[in-house]
Design a protein around this motif. Structure first.
Motif, PDB file in Angstrom:
ATOM      1  N   LYS A   1       0.830  -1.209   0.000  1.00 20.61           N
ATOM      2  CA  LYS A   1       0.000   0.000   0.000  1.00 20.61           C
ATOM      3  C   LYS A   1       0.865   1.260   0.000  1.00 20.61           C
ATOM      4  O   LYS A   1       0.583   2.209  -0.735  1.00 20.61           O
TER       5      LYS A   1
ATOM      6  N   ARG B   1       0.725   3.947  -2.869  1.00 21.55           N
ATOM      7  CA  ARG B   1       0.340   5.330  -2.561  1.00 21.55           C
ATOM      8  C   ARG B   1       1.353   6.321  -3.144  1.00 21.55           C
ATOM      9  O   ARG B   1       0.997   7.430  -3.516  1.00 21.55           O
ATOM     10  N   LYS B   2       2.582   5.896  -3.198  1.00 17.14           N
ATOM     11  CA  LYS B   2       3.647   6.741  -3.741  1.00 17.14           C
ATOM     12  C   LYS B   2       3.627   6.764  -5.268  1.00 17.14           C
ATOM     13  O   LYS B   2       3.817   7.809  -5.885  1.00 17.14           O
TER      14      LYS B   2
END
Length: 141
Positions: free
Chosen positions: A127, A131-132
């Motif tokens: 995750k 997310r990055k």
């Protein structure tokens, strides 16, 4: 037949090196993953040896990262997960340094790493990586 044509050539022969890659990729495509691992490892060893002699062709950063990525995939298929994870991380780091975070190859290897992390149950790590990288992918792809 392809490999038999080139195996007798000197190790420094470009066509021989390319034939090793074709053989390894073909073995992987045919689900002969243990054999593919052996050929990828031999190709890696050869490229490292020849690159240490100063040949840019044999050990260009892109070529080596691509080979590491292929070997990481093969390790994953034969359930050598620790080695695959280490290599996937190295490949992601390498592509990030070589091309930057916004390059398509960097985003592809980030996705490969995230998929492996999910397969290993390391959901929070996956995750965090996604997310990055997802906003970057949406912006540039």
């Amino acid at each position: 037949a392809c490999w038999k044509t080139y195996v007798g050539r000197p190790e420094t022969d470009v066509d021989r090196g390319m034939a090793m890659g074709v053989l390894a990729n073909g073995l992987a495509s045919a689900d002969h993953h243990e054999d593919a691992v052996s050929v990828y490892e031999a190709e890696l060893s050869m490229r490292q040896r020849l690159g240490a002699c100063g040949s840019a062709f044999w050990a260009s950063e892109y070529t080596m990262l691509t080979l590491y990525s292929n070997l990481a995939r093969a390790y994953q298929r034969v359930e050598r997960f620790d080695e695959s994870l280490r290599m996937r991380r190295d490949v992601y780091s390498g592509f990030s340094k070589l091309y930057g975070e916004q390059h398509g190859d960097t985003l592809t290897v980030a996705s490969n790493l995230a998929n492996l992390l999910v397969d290993l149950g390391r959901i929070e790590e996956a995750k965090a990586l996604l997310r990055k990288t997802t906003p970057v992918a949406r912006r540039v792809l």
